[in-house]
Design a protein around this motif. Structure first.
Motif, mmCIF file in Angstrom:
data_model
loop_
_atom_site.group_PDB
_atom_site.id
_atom_site.type_symbol
_atom_site.label_atom_id
_atom_site.label_comp_id
_atom_site.label_asym_id
_atom_site.label_seq_id
_atom_site.Cartn_x
_atom_site.Cartn_y
_atom_site.Cartn_z
ATOM 1 N N GLY A 1 -17.018 -23.798 5.527
ATOM 2 C CA GLY A 1 -18.381 -23.917 6.041
ATOM 3 C C GLY A 1 -18.739 -22.998 7.186
ATOM 4 O O GLY A 1 -19.879 -23.006 7.653
ATOM 5 N N GLN A 2 -17.800 -22.177 7.636
ATOM 6 C CA GLN A 2 -18.072 -21.314 8.783
ATOM 7 C C GLN A 2 -19.135 -20.274 8.478
ATOM 8 O O GLN A 2 -19.080 -19.591 7.466
ATOM 9 N N GLN A 3 -20.123 -20.178 9.373
ATOM 10 C CA GLN A 3 -21.130 -19.116 9.365
ATOM 11 C C GLN A 3 -21.970 -19.066 8.089
ATOM 12 O O GLN A 3 -22.477 -18.015 7.713
ATOM 13 N N VAL A 4 -22.124 -20.204 7.422
ATOM 14 C CA VAL A 4 -23.023 -20.277 6.270
ATOM 15 C C VAL A 4 -23.852 -21.547 6.383
ATOM 16 O O VAL A 4 -23.531 -22.452 7.150
ATOM 17 N N SER A 5 -24.909 -21.621 5.614
ATOM 18 C CA SER A 5 -25.770 -22.789 5.645
ATOM 19 C C SER A 5 -25.058 -24.000 5.048
ATOM 20 O O SER A 5 -24.044 -23.874 4.345
ATOM 21 N N VAL A 6 -25.601 -25.181 5.322
ATOM 22 C CA VAL A 6 -25.038 -26.415 4.775
ATOM 23 C C VAL A 6 -25.010 -26.355 3.250
ATOM 24 O O VAL A 6 -24.003 -26.707 2.615
ATOM 25 N N ALA A 7 -26.114 -25.910 2.651
ATOM 26 C CA ALA A 7 -26.193 -25.866 1.188
ATOM 27 C C ALA A 7 -25.171 -24.887 0.616
ATOM 28 O O ALA A 7 -24.492 -25.186 -0.377
ATOM 29 N N SER A 8 -25.050 -23.721 1.230
ATOM 30 C CA SER A 8 -24.091 -22.727 0.748
ATOM 31 C C SER A 8 -22.663 -23.235 0.884
ATOM 32 O O SER A 8 -21.834 -23.053 -0.019
ATOM 33 N N ALA A 9 -22.373 -23.877 2.027
ATOM 34 C CA ALA A 9 -21.035 -24.406 2.260
ATOM 35 C C ALA A 9 -20.670 -25.443 1.203
ATOM 36 O O ALA A 9 -19.552 -25.444 0.675
ATOM 37 N N GLN A 10 -21.616 -26.321 0.881
ATOM 38 C CA GLN A 10 -21.348 -27.358 -0.122
ATOM 39 C C GLN A 10 -21.120 -26.740 -1.491
ATOM 40 O O GLN A 10 -20.221 -27.166 -2.238
ATOM 41 N N ARG A 11 -21.914 -25.753 -1.834
ATOM 42 C CA ARG A 11 -21.788 -25.111 -3.144
ATOM 43 C C ARG A 11 -20.421 -24.429 -3.291
ATOM 44 O O ARG A 11 -19.732 -24.597 -4.309
ATOM 45 N N VAL A 12 -20.036 -23.685 -2.273
ATOM 46 C CA VAL A 12 -18.746 -22.982 -2.333
ATOM 47 C C VAL A 12 -17.591 -23.983 -2.330
ATOM 48 O O VAL A 12 -16.605 -23.824 -3.055
ATOM 49 N N TRP A 13 -17.728 -25.027 -1.500
ATOM 50 C CA TRP A 13 -16.666 -26.036 -1.472
ATOM 51 C C TRP A 13 -16.485 -26.684 -2.838
ATOM 52 O O TRP A 13 -15.360 -26.879 -3.299
ATOM 53 N N ASP A 14 -17.573 -27.044 -3.488
ATOM 54 C CA ASP A 14 -17.494 -27.683 -4.801
ATOM 55 C C ASP A 14 -16.776 -26.767 -5.803
ATOM 56 O O ASP A 14 -15.961 -27.232 -6.617
ATOM 57 N N GLN A 15 -17.088 -25.476 -5.745
ATOM 58 C CA GLN A 15 -16.450 -24.531 -6.663
ATOM 59 C C GLN A 15 -14.975 -24.346 -6.318
ATOM 60 O O GLN A 15 -14.121 -24.300 -7.210
ATOM 61 N N PHE A 16 -14.672 -24.252 -5.047
ATOM 62 C CA PHE A 16 -13.284 -24.086 -4.623
ATOM 63 C C PHE A 16 -12.458 -25.337 -4.925
ATOM 64 O O PHE A 16 -11.339 -25.250 -5.438
ATOM 65 N N ALA A 17 -13.021 -26.502 -4.617
ATOM 66 C CA ALA A 17 -12.288 -27.759 -4.810
ATOM 67 C C ALA A 17 -11.974 -28.033 -6.274
ATOM 68 O O ALA A 17 -11.072 -28.821 -6.586
ATOM 69 N N ALA A 18 -12.713 -27.401 -7.177
ATOM 70 C CA ALA A 18 -12.470 -27.606 -8.610
ATOM 71 C C ALA A 18 -11.287 -26.776 -9.123
ATOM 72 O O ALA A 18 -10.819 -27.004 -10.241
ATOM 73 N N LEU A 19 -10.786 -25.857 -8.300
ATOM 74 C CA LEU A 19 -9.712 -24.967 -8.758
ATOM 75 C C LEU A 19 -8.343 -25.639 -8.822
ATOM 76 O O LEU A 19 -7.666 -25.556 -9.854
ATOM 77 N N PRO A 20 -7.877 -26.275 -7.746
ATOM 78 C CA PRO A 20 -6.549 -26.905 -7.807
ATOM 79 C C PRO A 20 -6.612 -28.274 -8.478
ATOM 80 O O PRO A 20 -7.669 -28.904 -8.552
ATOM 81 N N ARG A 21 -5.457 -28.738 -8.952
ATOM 82 C CA ARG A 21 -5.411 -30.078 -9.535
ATOM 83 C C ARG A 21 -5.735 -31.137 -8.493
ATOM 84 O O ARG A 21 -6.341 -32.160 -8.790
ATOM 85 N N SER A 22 -5.282 -30.890 -7.289
ATOM 86 C CA SER A 22 -5.590 -31.781 -6.166
ATOM 87 C C SER A 22 -5.685 -30.920 -4.915
ATOM 88 O O SER A 22 -5.065 -29.855 -4.847
ATOM 89 N N MET A 23 -6.457 -31.382 -3.940
ATOM 90 C CA MET A 23 -6.655 -30.595 -2.733
ATOM 91 C C MET A 23 -5.491 -30.851 -1.774
ATOM 92 O O MET A 23 -5.599 -31.590 -0.805
ATOM 93 N N THR A 24 -4.371 -30.224 -2.089
ATOM 94 C CA THR A 24 -3.180 -30.323 -1.257
ATOM 95 C C THR A 24 -2.733 -28.921 -0.873
ATOM 96 O O THR A 24 -3.053 -27.937 -1.571
ATOM 97 N N PRO A 25 -1.986 -28.784 0.206
ATOM 98 C CA PRO A 25 -1.514 -27.451 0.604
ATOM 99 C C PRO A 25 -0.734 -26.748 -0.504
ATOM 100 O O PRO A 25 -0.958 -25.562 -0.780
ATOM 101 N N ARG A 26 0.186 -27.457 -1.144
ATOM 102 C CA ARG A 26 1.006 -26.841 -2.193
ATOM 103 C C ARG A 26 0.141 -26.350 -3.348
ATOM 104 O O ARG A 26 0.372 -25.252 -3.899
ATOM 105 N N SER A 27 -0.852 -27.129 -3.747
ATOM 106 C CA SER A 27 -1.730 -26.718 -4.850
ATOM 107 C C SER A 27 -2.568 -25.510 -4.483
ATOM 108 O O SER A 27 -2.775 -24.609 -5.312
ATOM 109 N N VAL A 28 -3.060 -25.461 -3.254
ATOM 110 C CA VAL A 28 -3.863 -24.313 -2.818
ATOM 111 C C VAL A 28 -3.012 -23.044 -2.797
ATOM 112 O O VAL A 28 -3.478 -21.959 -3.171
ATOM 113 N N LEU A 29 -1.761 -23.159 -2.383
ATOM 114 C CA LEU A 29 -0.887 -21.985 -2.345
ATOM 115 C C LEU A 29 -0.598 -21.430 -3.733
ATOM 116 O O LEU A 29 -0.199 -20.262 -3.870
#
Length: 215
Positions: free
Chosen positions: A58-86
């Protein structure tokens, strides 16, 4: 930033009522603001890794943009854990809308969690300064982000986030008739708030933006 949602499990910090009572006795502005703002309080939720990852996204972007990017990013790993993100591919993270720098920050965050460099299980017994020192060693985590994490995730009661421009604006409006306020001025005002600076900061924020938010 996203609106806090009350859930059946969510409860405000157990010190909240005591803090409000203290502040209304000690501070003339709080005596006015607390009844005006009404029965609201932050409700800590989420896990530490996801909370900090969202702050980076969410840094340096609007609330709407942050939510949109987060939703897309969060859909990538099976679960939002450090190991999955790596395990994610950089190209996939970039395709989700993350800048190259934010990808680097998220990877560094995941590495800190996965390697055990952060004493997450001990944070409950550690003082604020020690936790801040661990957090700001992570790329992309500023003192402001660390302070917001202390207040909204760990529910620490006596954090004074002097890097928060909205807090400084609120102190200027309520205590100095809109005149410019230095960090020294803010610290002087906050002497009456101790040991509940987090709670007083919350009511200053709410006086400027009535809808509760988390950071």
């Amino acid at each position: 930033m996203a609106a806090i949602k009350k859930t059946a499990e969510a409860t405000p910090p157990d010190y909240w009522a005591e803090a409000c009572k203290h502040l209304t006795k000690r501070d003339r502005v709080m005596r006015r603001l607390i009844p005006q703002v009404g029965d609201v309080a932050p409700y800590p939720r989420g896990d530490a890794f996801s909370t900090l990852a969202r702050s980076i996204v969410g840094q340096q972007v609007s609330v709407a943009s942050a939510q949109r990017v987060w939703d897309q990013f969060a859909a990538l790993p099976r679960s939002m854990t450090p190991r999955s993100v790596l395990k994610l591919k950089v190209d996939d993270m970039r395709a989700a809308g993350l800048s190259a720098r934010k990808v680097e920050y998220l990877v560094d965050l995941a590495l800190h969690f996965d390697s055990g460099q952060l004493h997450v299980k001990q944070w409950g017994q550690m003082d604020d300064a020690a936790i801040v020192a661990e957090l700001v060693a992570i790329r992309g985590i500023s003192r402001w982000t660390a302070d917001m994490f202390l207040i909204f995730h760990l529910a620490r009661p006596n954090v004074l986030p002097l890097d928060d421009t909205t807090l400084i604006q609120g102190i200027s409006r309520h205590y100095f008739s809109g005149d410019p306020v230095s960090r020294s001025d803010a610290r002087e005002v906050a002497e009456a708030w101790k040991p509940w600076c987090s709670v007083a900061s919350w009511y200053i924020w709410r006086s400027l933006a009535p809808l509760p938010v988390d950071y």
